[in-house]
Scaffold this motif. Structure first.
Motif, PDB file in Angstrom:
ATOM      1  N   LEU A  28       0.828  -1.201   0.000  1.00 50.34           N
ATOM      2  CA  LEU A  28       0.000   0.000   0.000  1.00 50.34           C
ATOM      3  C   LEU A  28       0.867   1.258   0.000  1.00 50.34           C
ATOM      4  O   LEU A  28       0.517   2.262  -0.626  1.00 50.34           O
ATOM      5  CB  LEU A  28      -0.907  -0.021   1.230  1.00 50.34           C
ATOM      6  CG  LEU A  28      -2.043   0.992   1.308  1.00 50.34           C
ATOM      7  CD1 LEU A  28      -3.048   0.752   0.196  1.00 50.34           C
ATOM      8  CD2 LEU A  28      -2.725   0.877   2.683  1.00 50.34           C
ATOM      9  N   ILE A  33      -6.668   3.633   1.893  1.00 50.78           N
ATOM     10  CA  ILE A  33      -7.778   2.811   1.424  1.00 50.78           C
ATOM     11  C   ILE A  33      -9.022   3.659   1.627  1.00 50.78           C
ATOM     12  O   ILE A  33      -9.379   3.988   2.766  1.00 50.78           O
ATOM     13  CB  ILE A  33      -7.878   1.498   2.218  1.00 50.78           C
ATOM     14  CG1 ILE A  33      -6.598   0.676   2.062  1.00 50.78           C
ATOM     15  CG2 ILE A  33      -9.093   0.697   1.763  1.00 50.78           C
ATOM     16  CD1 ILE A  33      -6.498  -0.469   3.049  1.00 50.78           C
ATOM     17  N   VAL A 127     -12.462   1.909  -2.796  1.00 53.71           N
ATOM     18  CA  VAL A 127     -13.220   0.666  -2.627  1.00 53.71           C
ATOM     19  C   VAL A 127     -14.693   1.032  -2.489  1.00 53.71           C
ATOM     20  O   VAL A 127     -15.087   1.691  -1.530  1.00 53.71           O
ATOM     21  CB  VAL A 127     -12.754  -0.114  -1.383  1.00 53.71           C
ATOM     22  CG1 VAL A 127     -13.586  -1.388  -1.219  1.00 53.71           C
ATOM     23  CG2 VAL A 127     -11.272  -0.442  -1.462  1.00 53.71           C
ATOM     24  N   LEU A 194      -8.442  -6.339  -2.011  1.00 49.62           N
ATOM     25  CA  LEU A 194      -7.241  -5.515  -1.933  1.00 49.62           C
ATOM     26  C   LEU A 194      -5.992  -6.337  -2.216  1.00 49.62           C
ATOM     27  O   LEU A 194      -5.075  -5.885  -2.920  1.00 49.62           O
ATOM     28  CB  LEU A 194      -7.132  -4.877  -0.545  1.00 49.62           C
ATOM     29  CG  LEU A 194      -7.917  -3.591  -0.298  1.00 49.62           C
ATOM     30  CD1 LEU A 194      -7.894  -3.252   1.190  1.00 49.62           C
ATOM     31  CD2 LEU A 194      -7.331  -2.433  -1.111  1.00 49.62           C
TER      32      LEU A 194
END
Length: 205
Positions: A28, A33, A127, A194
Motif C-alpha cells: 500500500l 484505502i 473501494v 485488496l
C-alpha cells in the motif's frame, strides 16, 4: 474496476494469495484505502474493523468535517446548504488524503466530485461498498438524521440517489458487495479484493 472474483477465473488460474497485514501495508505504501458508497453501505462500521485488522488508522471524513466546522452535518446543511457542505467536504478530504496510509471512510456524495475522485486515484485505492436498495433502507431507517432523506418519500429519494450515483461509484478501483451479513465478512471480502488488486500491474500504475 477490479474484481477479485474476475481475477479468480482468468486463464483458469487460482486467485492471488490473500496478503498478510504487514505485506498488504508494504504494498500500500503511503496510499489510503478510501471507502466510497451510499449512506448505509457500512463504510464506517466496516472501515473501523478493516483498519484494526490491518494495523492502520481509521478516519471518518464526516467526523472530520463536523470538527472543522464546529457543527453537525445536519446543522451545516440547514445553515449553509448542500453546496457549502460539498465544498467543505472536498477540502477536508483533500487534506486527509495527505495523511496516508489509513482507512478513510467518505460521505455518500463525496465521490461524486470529479476533483475528489481524481485526488483519491492519486493518493489512494478506492473501494466501493455496493449495497442493494433493500439493504440500504433497512440500515438508514435506524438513523433518522440523514439530511438528504428528509423528504416525503425517503425510499424514492434513495432510489433516485442510487440511479444517479452508482454509475459514478463504478469508477472505483475495487467493488465489494455490502450485503446483509456480519461486518467481519464484508471486511474479509475487502481484504481479499485488496490483496488481489495490490498484486496486479494496475496497483503500480
Amino acid at each position: 474496476m477490479t474484481s477479485y472474483q474476475d481475477m479468480a477465473t482468468v486463464d483458469g488460474e487460482a486467485p492471488p494469495a490473500v496478503l498478510a497485514p504487514a505485506a498488504l501495508r508494504a504494498r500500500l505504501g503511503k496510499r489510503s484505502i478510501v471507502l466510497v458508497g451510499m449512506m448505509g453501505a457500512g463504510k464506517s462500521t466496516v472501515g473501523r474493523r478493516l483498519a484494526a485488522r490491518l494495523g492502520l488508522p481509521f478516519v471518518d471524513a464526516d467526523n472530520e468535517i463536523e470538527a472543522a466546522a464546529g457543527m453537525t452535518i445536519p446543522e451545516i446543511f440547514a445553515t449553509h446548504g448542500e453546496a457549502a457542505f460539498r465544498d467543505g467536504e472536498r477540502r477536508v478530504i483533500e487534506r486527509l488524503l495527505g495523511n496516508g496510509p489509513q482507512v478513510l471512510a467518505t460521505g455518500g456524495g463525496a465521490y461524486m466530485n470529479a476533483e475528489t475522485r481524481a485526488r483519491i486515484a492519486e493518493a489512494g485505492i478506492s473501494v466501493w461498498l455496493k449495497a442493494d436498495l433493500d439493504v440500504l433502507l433497512k440500515r438508514v431507517r435506524k438513523r433518522p438524521n440523514r439530511p438528504l432523506l428528509q423528504t416525503p418519500d425517503p425510499e424514492k429519494t434513495l432510489r433516485d440517489l442510487i440511479a444517479l450515483r452508482y454509475p459514478v461509484y463504478a469508477e472505483a478501483a475495487i467493488t465489494v458487495i455490502s450485503r446483509d451479513a456480519p461486518h467481519e465478512a464484508v471486511m474479509e471480502d475487502i481484504i481479499r479484493h485488496l490483496s488481489a488488486y495490490l498484486q496486479t500491474p494496475a496497483a503500480h500504475s
